[in-house]
Design an enzyme around this catalytic site. Structure first.
Site, PDB file in Angstrom:
ATOM      1  N   ASN A 164     -48.835   1.228 -32.918  1.00  0.00           N
ATOM      2  CA  ASN A 164     -48.854   2.541 -33.598  1.00  0.00           C
ATOM      3  C   ASN A 164     -49.173   2.460 -35.100  1.00  0.00           C
ATOM      4  O   ASN A 164     -49.669   3.429 -35.665  1.00  0.00           O
ATOM      5  CB  ASN A 164     -47.573   3.341 -33.319  1.00  0.00           C
ATOM      6  CG  ASN A 164     -46.334   2.718 -33.886  1.00  0.00           C
ATOM      7  OD1 ASN A 164     -46.297   1.527 -34.163  1.00  0.00           O
ATOM      8  ND2 ASN A 164     -45.306   3.526 -34.063  1.00  0.00           N
ATOM      9  N   GLU A 263     -37.187  -4.584 -35.197  1.00  0.00           N
ATOM     10  CA  GLU A 263     -37.427  -3.181 -35.582  1.00  0.00           C
ATOM     11  C   GLU A 263     -37.765  -2.460 -34.296  1.00  0.00           C
ATOM     12  O   GLU A 263     -38.874  -2.607 -33.770  1.00  0.00           O
ATOM     13  CB  GLU A 263     -38.588  -3.101 -36.577  1.00  0.00           C
ATOM     14  CG  GLU A 263     -38.320  -3.767 -37.921  1.00  0.00           C
ATOM     15  CD  GLU A 263     -37.335  -3.005 -38.787  1.00  0.00           C
ATOM     16  OE1 GLU A 263     -37.018  -1.839 -38.477  1.00  0.00           O
ATOM     17  OE2 GLU A 263     -36.855  -3.592 -39.766  1.00  0.00           O
ATOM     18  N   CYS A 297     -42.028   5.493 -34.977  1.00  0.00           N
ATOM     19  CA  CYS A 297     -40.630   5.223 -34.633  1.00  0.00           C
ATOM     20  C   CYS A 297     -39.693   6.131 -35.411  1.00  0.00           C
ATOM     21  O   CYS A 297     -38.584   6.419 -34.975  1.00  0.00           O
ATOM     22  CB  CYS A 297     -40.308   3.768 -34.908  1.00  0.00           C
ATOM     23  SG  CYS A 297     -40.723   3.289 -36.589  1.00  0.00           S
ATOM     24  N   GLU A 471     -36.746  -4.602 -43.174  1.00  0.00           N
ATOM     25  CA  GLU A 471     -38.056  -5.022 -43.704  1.00  0.00           C
ATOM     26  C   GLU A 471     -38.323  -4.239 -44.979  1.00  0.00           C
ATOM     27  O   GLU A 471     -37.944  -3.078 -45.093  1.00  0.00           O
ATOM     28  CB  GLU A 471     -39.155  -4.740 -42.674  1.00  0.00           C
ATOM     29  CG  GLU A 471     -39.042  -5.660 -41.469  1.00  0.00           C
ATOM     30  CD  GLU A 471     -40.233  -5.577 -40.522  1.00  0.00           C
ATOM     31  OE1 GLU A 471     -40.792  -4.473 -40.355  1.00  0.00           O
ATOM     32  OE2 GLU A 471     -40.598  -6.618 -39.959  1.00  0.00           O
TER      33      GLU A 471
HETATM   34  P1  NAD Z   1     -43.797  -2.498 -26.944  1.00  0.00           P
HETATM   35  O1  NAD Z   1     -42.376  -2.934 -27.036  1.00  0.00           O
HETATM   36  O2  NAD Z   1     -44.332  -2.161 -25.623  1.00  0.00           O
HETATM   37  O3  NAD Z   1     -44.761  -3.617 -27.538  1.00  0.00           O
HETATM   38  C1  NAD Z   1     -44.593  -4.148 -28.831  1.00  0.00           C
HETATM   39  C2  NAD Z   1     -45.223  -5.527 -28.887  1.00  0.00           C
HETATM   40  O4  NAD Z   1     -44.531  -6.379 -27.988  1.00  0.00           O
HETATM   41  C3  NAD Z   1     -46.695  -5.570 -28.469  1.00  0.00           C
HETATM   42  O5  NAD Z   1     -47.364  -6.525 -29.260  1.00  0.00           O
HETATM   43  C4  NAD Z   1     -46.616  -6.033 -27.028  1.00  0.00           C
HETATM   44  O6  NAD Z   1     -47.782  -6.689 -26.596  1.00  0.00           O
HETATM   45  C5  NAD Z   1     -45.452  -7.003 -27.104  1.00  0.00           C
HETATM   46  N1  NAD Z   1     -44.780  -7.225 -25.828  1.00  0.00           N
HETATM   47  C6  NAD Z   1     -44.643  -6.371 -24.795  1.00  0.00           C
HETATM   48  N2  NAD Z   1     -43.953  -6.962 -23.797  1.00  0.00           N
HETATM   49  C7  NAD Z   1     -43.639  -8.212 -24.219  1.00  0.00           C
HETATM   50  C8  NAD Z   1     -42.918  -9.303 -23.647  1.00  0.00           C
HETATM   51  N3  NAD Z   1     -42.378  -9.226 -22.432  1.00  0.00           N
HETATM   52  N4  NAD Z   1     -42.794 -10.424 -24.363  1.00  0.00           N
HETATM   53  C9  NAD Z   1     -43.327 -10.514 -25.597  1.00  0.00           C
HETATM   54  N5  NAD Z   1     -44.001  -9.511 -26.204  1.00  0.00           N
HETATM   55  C10 NAD Z   1     -44.157  -8.382 -25.515  1.00  0.00           C
HETATM   56  O7  NAD Z   1     -43.930  -1.289 -27.969  1.00  0.00           O
HETATM   57  P2  NAD Z   1     -45.228  -0.414 -28.286  1.00  0.00           P
HETATM   58  O8  NAD Z   1     -45.430   0.533 -27.157  1.00  0.00           O
HETATM   59  O9  NAD Z   1     -46.360  -1.267 -28.702  1.00  0.00           O
HETATM   60  O10 NAD Z   1     -44.753   0.372 -29.587  1.00  0.00           O
HETATM   61  C11 NAD Z   1     -43.986   1.518 -29.555  1.00  0.00           C
HETATM   62  C12 NAD Z   1     -42.525   1.217 -29.779  1.00  0.00           C
HETATM   63  O11 NAD Z   1     -42.366   0.532 -31.008  1.00  0.00           O
HETATM   64  C13 NAD Z   1     -41.684   2.460 -29.898  1.00  0.00           C
HETATM   65  O12 NAD Z   1     -40.471   2.273 -29.217  1.00  0.00           O
HETATM   66  C14 NAD Z   1     -41.437   2.574 -31.400  1.00  0.00           C
HETATM   67  O13 NAD Z   1     -40.296   3.302 -31.756  1.00  0.00           O
HETATM   68  C15 NAD Z   1     -41.337   1.143 -31.781  1.00  0.00           C
HETATM   69  N6  NAD Z   1     -41.611   0.968 -33.207  1.00  0.00           N
HETATM   70  C16 NAD Z   1     -40.574   0.649 -34.027  1.00  0.00           C
HETATM   71  C17 NAD Z   1     -40.778   0.526 -35.398  1.00  0.00           C
HETATM   72  C18 NAD Z   1     -39.652   0.184 -36.320  1.00  0.00           C
HETATM   73  O14 NAD Z   1     -39.930  -0.179 -37.450  1.00  0.00           O
HETATM   74  N7  NAD Z   1     -38.398   0.277 -35.913  1.00  0.00           N
HETATM   75  C19 NAD Z   1     -42.063   0.718 -35.920  1.00  0.00           C
HETATM   76  C20 NAD Z   1     -43.115   1.031 -35.058  1.00  0.00           C
HETATM   77  C21 NAD Z   1     -42.860   1.150 -33.686  1.00  0.00           C
END
Ligand code: NAD
Length: 490
Positions: A164, A263, A297, A471
């Site tokens: 995102n 995060e 997020c 962060e």
């Molecule tokens: P996601 O958890 O599906 O993926 C995040 C990352 O993890 C990607 O690079 C993905 O390829 C990797 N990943 C997925 N499964 C994995 C596994 N089993 N092992 C290792 N890596 C794996 O999240 P998303 O859909 O890409 O992003 C959206 C989410 O991120 C939302 O929940 C959002 O709230 C959160 N987010 C949080 C913040 C924050 O700062 N707190 C910022 C941005 C997004």
């Protein structure tokens, strides 16, 4: 069709040097394919990036470990200057990066430009912090000896980022890691890897030595990440993504007791009290809800609005949301781009259907758009019941769910009724109330009469199941450092 041929059609994209497609390991570009990257506005394939195996993951660890002693020994001033040059290069190429982000992520160009500026600031901020790493020298309470605390780079760090904010989530980790003296392996989301590779190109140009930053993409993150974390040279996992994946990775990291910064997801409440400035609250609501078309997020997921201002707020938000122009991110007129995938649209549809089935009223929008691209229109629902699924889950889309409340205590109870605790927003003219409510909210961040809280100079992060660690700010660098205590007698 290659990325270069698509981008050549795009008049705003001027820099062919940013068209990198391939793993970046040990300073080498390793071309390959296997993961198509699509434009969410059209479904067209923009490029293919390589699909790393476990062996490629371990090669990245090898490269990061080989570069670690040199980088750790590089004077802080020099590390700082490299980060500062990287900031300058991002700023000079901001428009190209914004177009790239907009193409692969779908966000409106204005949002993409905002992201590039925000992302670059992490390099500037950590260029400054690199030369101010704190230490301590104290007298022990007994008076008999001294306590000296130094901070050392924690070691090879694995950085995993979501789709995102393809630039900002990477710089928010690379900046402090490099400033601290750590070498890194970045694994961006496979939906948006092109921005990460373009940033690595700029890093090369800025003078980042080979192996200090390595970037790989994979379709099988589970086994590749598990293998990387199992290597004893890897000492840090910094993850941004969903809470369920974060939980899995915490369990994986536990096997080799790797330090974790997490995060994770959010479910931000946005509280509007009767005494709030209505127009300011509406302005803030639009930013808090519609930055990145709701795919943030920190996005306001639940609007709690007090009785006296409720109807005017619903009318005002409906008018503003209905007026937004939906379209391809790269169209300069677009205010709300597509969602990242068709699956994301289906999830939003299911949440809206559930809420409406339980009594919510649709004020505008309310159904996915037909035709090409993953579009969902700006939507306002009021009368949303507390038991709607969207009260518990991240909507991650352009849907404003409005709930009514009467008493301050009730608003606080509802706001805290979630496993998440990332961000919260409060609109009121009463400073005492703002601080009182702020203290009662179970979240890592509270925006008081503001719709935007992200700032590289501030500690970003969540409480409860929204994460671990912070962060940005002055403490962000410590996530990539290990404290070393010297017991001193002199
Ligand atoms: P996601 O958890 O599906 O993926 C995040 C990352 O993890 C990607 O690079 C993905 O390829 C990797 N990943 C997925 N499964 C994995 C596994 N089993 N092992 C290792 N890596 C794996 O999240 P998303 O859909 O890409 O992003 C959206 C989410 O991120 C939302 O929940 C959002 O709230 C959160 N987010 C949080 C913040 C924050 O700062 N707190 C910022 C941005 C997004």
């Amino acid at each position: 069709m290659t990325l270069a041929s698509v981008l050549n059609l795009h008049p705003d994209f001027s820099d062919p040097a940013l068209h990198a497609e391939g793993h970046y390991i040990g300073g080498h570009w390793l071309p390959g394919g296997g993961i198509p990257v699509t434009d969410p506005s059209t479904g067209a394939v923009l490029a293919e990036v390589p699909d790393a195996s476990v062996e490629v993951g371990l090669a990245a660890v090898e490269a990061a470990a080989a570069a670690a002693p040199g980088w750790r020994a590089t004077p802080a001033r020099q590390r700082s200057e490299i980060l500062r040059r990287w900031f300058t290069l991002m700023t000079e190429r901001a428009e190209d990066l914004a177009v790239l982000i907009s193409l692969e992520n779908g966000k409106a160009l204005a949002d993409a430009r905002g992201e590039v500026a925000y992302a670059a600031e992490f390099f500037r901020w950590y260029a400054e912090e690199a030369t101010r790493i704190p230490g301590e020298f104290r007298t022990a309470p007994s008076g008999a000896n001294r306590i000296l605390v130094d901070h050392e780079p924690i070691g090879v760090s694995l950085l995993i980022t979501p789709w995102n904010f393809p630039a900002a989530m990477a710089t928010r980790k690379i900046g402090p890691a490099l400033a601290a003296g750590c070498t890194v392996i970045l694994k961006p989301a496979s939906e948006t890897p092109l921005t990460a590779f373009a940033m690595a190109r700029l890093g090369e140009e800025a003078g980042v030595p080979p192996g200090v930053v390595n970037v790989l993409t994979t379709r099988q993150p589970g086994p590749v990440v598990a293998a990387i974390l199992a290597d004893p040279r890897v000492r840090k996992l910094s993850f941004t993504g969903s809470t369920p994946v974060g939980r899995q990775l915490l369990a994986e990291a536990a096997k080799s007791v790797v330090s974790c910064s997490m995060e994770l997801g959010g479910n931000a409440p946005f509280l509007v009290f009767d005494d709030a400035d209505l127009s300011a609250a509406l302005d803030g609501a639009m930013v808090a809800k519609m930055r990145n078309a709701g795919e943030a997020c920190t996005a306001a997921n639940r609007f709690y609005v007090q009785d006296g201002i409720h109807d005017a707020f619903v009318a005002g938000l409906t008018e503003r949301m209905a007026a937004l122009r939906v379209g391809a991110g790269t169209d300069p007129m677009t205010q709300c781009g597509p969602m990242i995938t068709a699956k994301a649209v289906a999830k939003i549809e299911a949440l809206v259907t559930d809420a409406v089935g339980r009594g919510a009223r649709v004020r505008t929008g309310g159904a996915a758009m037909t035709g090409a691209g993953n579009f969902y229109p700006p939507t306002v629902l009021d009368n949303v019941p507390a038991d709607a699924a969207m009260a518990r889950e991240e909507i991650f889309g352009p849907v404003a769910a409005i709930y009514r409340f009467s008493e301050e205590a009730e608003a606080i109870r509802l706001a805290n009724d979630t496993e998440y605790g990332l961000a919260a927003y409060v609109y009121t003219a009463d400073l005492k109330r703002a601080l009182r409510v702020g203290r009662s909210l179970e979240s890592g961040m509270v925006a008081l009469n503001r719709g935007l809280m992200s700032d590289p100079a501030a500690p970003f992060g969540g409480a409860k199941q929204s994460g671990l660690g912070r962060e940005g700010g002055t403490t962000g660098i410590l996530e990539f450092m290990e404290a070393k205590y010297y017991a001193v007698d002199f």
